[in-house]
Design a protein around this motif. Structure first.
Motif, PDB file in Angstrom:
ATOM      1  N   GLU A  63      57.588  76.230  25.520  1.00 60.82           N
ATOM      2  CA  GLU A  63      57.627  75.908  24.098  1.00 60.82           C
ATOM      3  C   GLU A  63      56.400  76.447  23.370  1.00 60.82           C
ATOM      4  N   ILE A  87      56.844  80.219  23.010  1.00 61.03           N
ATOM      5  CA  ILE A  87      57.824  80.574  21.977  1.00 61.03           C
ATOM      6  C   ILE A  87      57.214  80.413  20.591  1.00 61.03           C
ATOM      7  N   ALA A  88      56.497  79.300  20.386  1.00 58.85           N
ATOM      8  CA  ALA A  88      55.848  79.093  19.092  1.00 58.85           C
ATOM      9  C   ALA A  88      54.806  80.174  18.814  1.00 58.85           C
ATOM     10  N   GLN A  89      54.055  80.553  19.845  1.00 57.83           N
ATOM     11  CA  GLN A  89      53.040  81.590  19.668  1.00 57.83           C
ATOM     12  C   GLN A  89      53.689  82.928  19.318  1.00 57.83           C
ATOM     13  N   LEU A  90      54.791  83.262  19.997  1.00 60.12           N
ATOM     14  CA  LEU A  90      55.472  84.525  19.705  1.00 60.12           C
ATOM     15  C   LEU A  90      56.045  84.531  18.294  1.00 60.12           C
ATOM     16  N   SER A  91      56.552  83.378  17.849  1.00 59.03           N
ATOM     17  CA  SER A  91      57.074  83.301  16.486  1.00 59.03           C
ATOM     18  C   SER A  91      55.975  83.547  15.463  1.00 59.03           C
ATOM     19  N   VAL A  92      54.800  82.955  15.709  1.00 57.81           N
ATOM     20  CA  VAL A  92      53.686  83.133  14.771  1.00 57.81           C
ATOM     21  C   VAL A  92      53.201  84.576  14.774  1.00 57.81           C
ATOM     22  N   ARG A 144      54.798  87.244  15.636  1.00 57.02           N
ATOM     23  CA  ARG A 144      55.789  88.149  15.050  1.00 57.02           C
ATOM     24  C   ARG A 144      55.681  88.141  13.528  1.00 57.02           C
ATOM     25  N   ALA A 145      55.545  86.954  12.950  1.00 56.59           N
ATOM     26  CA  ALA A 145      55.370  86.875  11.497  1.00 56.59           C
ATOM     27  C   ALA A 145      54.069  87.545  11.063  1.00 56.59           C
TER      28      ALA A 145
END
Length: 398
Positions: free
Chosen positions: A192, A195-200, A202-203
């Motif tokens: 988790e 995933i949160a780190q990759l989302s950040v 990517r943005a």
């Protein structure tokens, strides 16, 4: 401008760093053996108190407060000690996880203590034999040792020492594994978090690309476009000029303006992406940064082989932006760049002697931080008022 390839200080301190790591690991193992004895006592008392709590509190309070507090304190002590062995826990645990860690960790610490005692006993025996053979002459059975007995004893002693040292290495690895398993995040929590780190990131990469496009548009509009407009106006005036000498003078100005426009265009394209980075690699691209800089730049480069393309690109832009900021904003008289690393990690360090006060949240530095974060790297800026400004980045090559 100068670009000198100097040996990084990290390599010169290699033997000292290795000796320091060995001393820290030995101290960690010695402290671990001592804390293991304390933990055994705590676990024995905890077992009695927990049995009492289960029997008389009807299971409502399985872990008494004094046990929970003692377990947390000892676990925090172990986490600080693990820093000597190159490991740590994340700190997010309750009393039950702390007790579970101590239950698994105490035997490992005692094993390390036993190995240390055996090493000390062996060293004492070796010293006693050496004194009796070569100083006091107090031989076993009154017979002096032959050369093959001395050789046999030395070989056996070295083999046993090697086995004991490998045992200590295994104990240190086991210490880190137990802490990681008991005190680290669960696999689900780690997934988790990832995933949160990759989302950040990517943005942030999208924002960095947009910022880069705006910068390119600004450079083209304020530089190349303005020169092309001036060039067109000069050519138009030359066409309308009735005097041949006046037309020739205007055409000469137009030719000079075209040369300046070409220089601006080359500068913009070089800042967008240098061709040397693809052809000759990171070192050549950094040397071109030093040659173009208006302040002296010293380059120290010690990277075995060639890093991955994405890592080279990120390292180049970190150095390029830092050197540009030092020349434009800090009033620096010199800049030193050090790039060093291994097959798994590249470290970049840029230091200037300017006025300091750089804002890490500024557009350029914030964009670099996002670029580095996209590669799972770390980026830091230390720029106190009065300087010096130090920018560091660590880029994994995996």
């Amino acid at each position: 401008m100068t670009a000198s390839s100097e040996q990084p200080r990290a390599r010169r301190r290699g033997p000292r760093a290795m000796a320091d790591a060995v001393v820290r690991a030995a101290a960690g193992l010695v402290l671990g053996a001592a804390t293991a004895a304390v933990e055994v006592v705590l676990l024995a008392v905890a077992a009695l108190l927990m049995a009492y709590a289960l029997a008389f509190s009807r299971g409502q309070r399985a872990v008494p407060g004094i046990v929970a507090d003692g377990a947390r304190r000892l676990t925090e002590l172990e986490r600080r000690r693990l820093a000597l062995l190159g490991g740590s826990g994340d700190g997010g645990y309750g009393p039950l996880r702390a007790l579970a860690y101590l239950v698994l960790r105490a035997p490992v610490g005692l094993l390390g203590g036993i190995i240390l005692v055996l090493i000390g006993y062996g060293a004492a025996m070796a010293a006693e034999l050496a004194v009796s053979w070569w100083i006091t002459g107090d031989y076993l059975d009154g017979i002096p040792p032959t050369w093959w007995i001395v050789l046999y004893t030395a070989v056996v002693g070295l083999v046993l020492l090697f086995v004991a040292v490998q045992g200590l290495v295994g104990v240190a690895a086991l210490e880190r594994a137990v802490a990681r398993r008991c005190l680290g995040p669960s696999p689900l929590a780690e997934y988790e978090r990832r995933i949160a780190q990759l989302s950040v990131t990517r943005a942030e990469v999208v924002d960095a690309v947009d910022d880069e496009r705006r910068r390119i548009e600004r450079d083209l509009h304020d530089g190349v476009q303005q020169r092309l407009v001036a060039l067109g106006m000069l050519i138009g005036r030359a066409r309308r000029a009735g005097d041949h000498e006046r037309a020739a003078d205007l055409l000469k100005q137009a030719h000079e303006e075209s040369q300046r426009a070409l220089e601006d265009l080359r500068e913009v394209t070089w800042r967008v992406y240098p061709a040397a980075l693809d052809g000759e690699g990171l070192r050549a691209a950094l040397e071109s940064v030093a040659e173009r800089s208006v302040v002296p730049v010293a380059i120290g480069y010690d990277v075995p082989g060639r890093p991955p393309h994405a890592v080279e690109t990120a390292a180049y832009f970190v150095v390029c932006e830092a050197v540009t900021n030092a020349a434009k904003h800090s009033g620096a008289g010199r800049v030193r760049v050090e790039v060093a690393g291994s097959a798994t990690m590249i470290g970049v360090r840029i230091e200037d002697d300017g006025a300091g006060g750089a804002d890490p949240s500024g557009g350029g530095l914030a964009g670099l931080a996002r670029r580095v974060a996209a590669l799972d790297g770390t980026f830091a800026v230390h720029s106190p008022p009065g300087g010096p400004t130090v920018i560091t980045a660590e880029l994994p090559c995996g």
